[in-house]
Design a protein around this motif. Structure first.
Motif, PDB file in Angstrom:
ATOM      1  N   CYS A 220      35.478  -6.595  63.562  1.00 42.88           N
ATOM      2  CA  CYS A 220      34.883  -6.236  64.843  1.00 42.88           C
ATOM      3  C   CYS A 220      34.717  -4.711  64.853  1.00 42.88           C
ATOM      4  O   CYS A 220      35.638  -3.990  64.472  1.00 42.88           O
ATOM      5  N   CYS A 223      37.500  -3.318  68.000  1.00 41.72           N
ATOM      6  CA  CYS A 223      38.962  -3.398  67.811  1.00 41.72           C
ATOM      7  C   CYS A 223      39.367  -3.283  66.342  1.00 41.72           C
ATOM      8  O   CYS A 223      40.535  -3.098  66.025  1.00 41.72           O
ATOM      9  N   CYS A 259      33.670  -8.699  68.519  1.00 43.96           N
ATOM     10  CA  CYS A 259      34.352  -9.995  68.567  1.00 43.96           C
ATOM     11  C   CYS A 259      34.195 -10.659  69.932  1.00 43.96           C
ATOM     12  O   CYS A 259      34.018 -10.000  70.953  1.00 43.96           O
ATOM     13  N   CYS A 263      35.962  -7.858  73.000  1.00 46.75           N
ATOM     14  CA  CYS A 263      35.254  -6.596  72.796  1.00 46.75           C
ATOM     15  C   CYS A 263      33.774  -6.694  73.199  1.00 46.75           C
ATOM     16  O   CYS A 263      33.237  -5.803  73.858  1.00 46.75           O
TER      17      CYS A 263
HETATM   18 ZN   LIG Z   1      37.148  -6.866  68.874  1.00 46.21          ZN
END
Ligand SMILES: [Zn+2]
Length: 326
Positions: A220, A223, A259, A263
């Motif tokens: 991602c 994150c 993700c 996120c």
């Molecule tokens: Zn993420």
């Protein structure tokens, strides 16, 4: 665009082959002696757990099957049928013409042919669709029977894929840059008809392929965590519906993986912004659970922030600071 293949398995040989190499995936090590090291490595990447599902067709009379097999591409869908039912489907990942492998897996049929035009499948799912439903969806005549290995034309394939909302979690159909351009040119308003849905699937596939290639796991961009790509979206940094055509074509800079665990939504709704390459928490209404999530990602480096993408992140910051003026 993904095409649909109908694969009848009514006869004895086909039923046996189905049980041996689809219902029971086989160990990739069994294939190794029959393929090149490049082919093996590629397959190993596609099937990290070491088990593959395989199907093959014979050349057929006057090579009729071989000619159809030539048209198969990754991300096409194969439906298996018997007893007037489509009982399973899977996405095609890879194909291989390999007589020795076919003989090893399935032997020969009574005419001395083997199923040497091979394709590999993934995400095989069982279901129970009566042929009458297929007939209704694609508009075949009432007495239609699946006879032999068949590839549906584009309209029929699209109708079926849209009806059942079939999308691979891991394999992206191949969309050329040119096709992507054409889609962007023509996809002005999001439309829910089959053509609109087909185009937006193709657009997503192109973007996902450009981000993930053939990877099954990726990070991602917010994150930084690793996830199977089915949990990642190709997210537009600048809101897609507000991008100009030129911006949509700036594929290398306009999208990044985010993700689905939070996120993507947090970015989309402006709870987080990227300032100078750092994940920054925006001042918005929050709850304790949300605060904990935000705390875990606040201050992380976003490796997609650079001099080419900066303008899009800036747009995102501005877009969400305006919406914050209450
Ligand atoms: Zn993420």
């Amino acid at each position: 665009m993904s095409r649909v293949i109908l694969q009848p398995t009514g006869n004895k040989d086909a039923r046996k082959n189905y049980v041996e190499t689809i219902a029971n995936p086989i160990e990739i090590s069994r294939i190794k002696p029959f393929v090149t090291s490049d082919e093996f490595n590629y397959l190993h990447k596609l099937y990290p757990n070491g088990f593959v599902t395989i199907w093959g067709v014979t050349a057929g009379k006057s090579n009729v099957n071989m000619k159809k097999w030539n048209k198969i591409q990754a991300a096409d869908l194969a439906f298996f049928s018997a007893n007037k039912t489509l009982y399973s489907y899977g996405f095609i990942t890879f194909k291989l013409h390999n007589e020795q492998l076919a003989q090893n897996l399935w032997g020969n049929n009574s005419e001395g042919q083997t199923w040497e035009y091979i394709y590999f499948l993934d995400e095989v799912r069982e279901h129970d669709i009566p042929i009458s439903k297929l007939i209704e969806i694609v508009g075949y005549k009432e007495n239609y029977l699946v006879q032999g290995f068949t590839i549906l034309d584009e309209d029929k394939s699209n109708a079926l894929v849209s009806y059942f909302e079939l999308e691979s979690e891991t394999i992206n159909q191949h969309i050329s840059e040119n096709d992507y351009k054409k889609i962007i040119e023509s996809l002005e308003l999001s439309s829910l008809d089959i053509e609109g849905k087909t185009k937006s699937r193709a657009e997503q596939s192109f973007l996902r392929k450009s981000l993930f290639g053939n990877k099954k796991i990726a990070k991602c961009g917010i994150c930084g965590k690793d996830y199977p790509i089915s949990f990642l979206v190709a997210a537009h940094i600048k809101k897609r519906s507000l991008c100009s055509k030129e911006e949509k074509l700036d594929v290398r800079n306009i999208v990044m993986p985010m993700c689905k665990f939070g996120c993507d939504d947090l970015f989309e709704k402006g709870y987080i912004i990227i300032t100078n390459g750092i994940v920054t928490v925006n001042d918005k209404t929050t709850t304790e659970s949300l605060r904990l999530y935000l705390k875990a990602i606040e201050g992380l480096n976003c490796k997609y922030w650079n001099s080419d993408t900066e303008i899009y992140f800036e747009w995102h910051v501005n877009h969400h600071s305006l919406s914050n003026v209450r």
